[in-house]
Enzyme design. Sequence first.
Site, PDB file in Angstrom:
ATOM      1  NE  ARG A 196      16.854 -12.099 -15.630  1.00 43.26           N
ATOM      2  CZ  ARG A 196      16.350 -13.004 -16.404  1.00 43.26           C
ATOM      3  NH1 ARG A 196      16.856 -13.237 -17.599  1.00 43.26           N
ATOM      4  NH2 ARG A 196      15.321 -13.729 -16.045  1.00 43.26           N
ATOM      5  NE  ARG A 238      19.156 -12.361  -7.655  1.00 39.94           N
ATOM      6  CZ  ARG A 238      18.275 -12.411  -8.660  1.00 39.94           C
ATOM      7  NH1 ARG A 238      18.697 -12.524  -9.897  1.00 39.94           N
ATOM      8  NH2 ARG A 238      16.976 -12.357  -8.420  1.00 39.94           N
ATOM      9  CD  GLN A 248      12.726 -10.084 -13.896  1.00 40.91           C
ATOM     10  OE1 GLN A 248      11.584  -9.659 -13.743  1.00 40.91           O
ATOM     11  NE2 GLN A 248      13.491 -10.408 -12.873  1.00 40.91           N
ATOM     12  CG  ASP A 308      14.675 -18.758 -10.050  1.00 43.43           C
ATOM     13  OD1 ASP A 308      13.469 -18.622 -10.342  1.00 43.43           O
ATOM     14  OD2 ASP A 308      15.594 -18.130 -10.590  1.00 43.43           O
ATOM     15  CG  ASN A 326       9.682 -19.500 -11.930  1.00 41.58           C
ATOM     16  OD1 ASN A 326      10.870 -19.508 -12.284  1.00 41.58           O
ATOM     17  ND2 ASN A 326       8.734 -19.015 -12.701  1.00 41.58           N
ATOM     18  CE  LYS A 327      11.961 -13.005 -10.779  1.00 35.33           C
ATOM     19  NZ  LYS A 327      12.801 -12.373  -9.723  1.00 35.33           N
TER      20      LYS A 327
HETATM   21  O1  MRU Z   1      15.307 -12.670 -10.630  1.00 34.67           O
HETATM   22  P1  MRU Z   1      15.740 -13.301 -11.905  1.00 34.67           P
HETATM   23  O2  MRU Z   1      15.449 -12.499 -13.124  1.00 34.67           O
HETATM   24  O3  MRU Z   1      17.157 -13.818 -11.842  1.00 34.67           O
HETATM   25  O4  MRU Z   1      14.789 -14.547 -11.942  1.00 34.67           O
HETATM   26  C1  MRU Z   1      15.029 -15.581 -12.742  1.00 34.67           C
HETATM   27  C2  MRU Z   1      13.915 -15.868 -13.587  1.00 34.67           C
HETATM   28  O5  MRU Z   1      13.806 -15.264 -14.629  1.00 34.67           O
HETATM   29  C3  MRU Z   1      13.013 -16.888 -13.219  1.00 34.67           C
HETATM   30  O6  MRU Z   1      12.371 -17.025 -12.096  1.00 34.67           O
HETATM   31  C4  MRU Z   1      13.000 -17.961 -14.213  1.00 34.67           C
HETATM   32  O7  MRU Z   1      11.720 -18.215 -14.573  1.00 34.67           O
HETATM   33  C5  MRU Z   1      13.753 -19.179 -13.767  1.00 34.67           C
HETATM   34  S1  MRU Z   1      15.405 -19.162 -14.303  1.00 34.67           S
HETATM   35  C6  MRU Z   1      15.353 -19.878 -15.900  1.00 34.67           C
END
Ligand code: MRU
Length: 368
Positions: free
Chosen positions: A54, A95, A207, A248, A258-259
Amino acid sequence: MKINGKHEHTIWLDTENPGLIHVFDQRYLPHSIRIFNISTTDDAVYAIREMVVRGAPLIGVTAAYGMYLGCREALDRHDPTEYLAMVGEKLKGTRPTAVNLVWAINEVMDAIAIAEAWSEKISLALKRAHEIKEEDISTCQRIGLYGVELIKQITSRKEGAVNILTHCNAGWLATVDWGTALSPVYHAQKEGIEIHVWVDETRPRNQGASLTTFELVEQGIPHTLITDNTGGHLMQQGMVDIVIVGTDRTARNGDVANKIGTYLKALAAHDNNVPFYVALPSSSLDVSIKNGVQDIPIEERDADEVKYVRGLDGAESKSVLISPKETQALNYGFDVTPAKYVTGLITERGICEASEEGIKILFPEKFD
Ligand code: MRU
């Protein structure tokens, strides 16, 4: 970066079998270090969709190797071109939010287009996948070199450790090496700067609690795990000097996906005059999207990720229900922080304003 003191990458080609890719299975971290093998395109699809791997950059690199495996599989198909196109679509559908996925697949498609013979396409696909991997390493390293300057500036005006807050995992496990948001942290450590990291647990999949903490333990960096709701209080109390997060997908106007939960941290940072930076590799930049808040696709995941929490019970990994079974849950994976709350974007070419003008100064070719 290191696991058990040994320098590792998150993804690598087997030294003896050219049809085999290895990755760390992130679903089992931090309690168990397991390697997951990818030998078919279906394995690559599974690894991305189920979050064996991920993080936007690593998703991209995995997809690039998936396309290489797709070229190998295409060789035996009645219509190899059609088969590879189908593999590309399957991978793209895994995704929706991280743009690195589509970007990497298109890069491999472009790289193989010049060849006629499938044997040559296979070699070109592998070459491009390796390049994307290497580019990711150097991009992340450069983000660290630029980002550490921000941390240094803070040391010139305060005593003691610099307190950095981060959300989710944008460390080396989300990339190939170094990470994006954590790369400045690792560079600060290398330069002997006293640092301390506040790690948001990052519900629902945690995470932060499971991966960012794992990385920081392995690297020997002082850190404290906090619940997702704690950041605002810490900022009000002057306990956060800087927030650095990953992305992302960042749109042309500087809006940052972002997350989930990142937006709330940005609001708190804005209200408390805490600088809020986003580490942005150009592979996560999507200039085709003009308005990120309106148009970046947001992944919606299984509601059970909200209702159940996974953890270790003695030696056994268990998932436990934390709500009434019949309760409905909603699970958006990402949110978008409007550019106005972003102090700056830390890229591999330097730091810029989160705006079309700012991004254009560093990446003019993206706007051609
Ligand atoms: O859903 P994930 O775990 O694939 O999400 C990714 C992330 O960890 C983030 O949003 C991250 O901060 C950006 S990717 C370096």
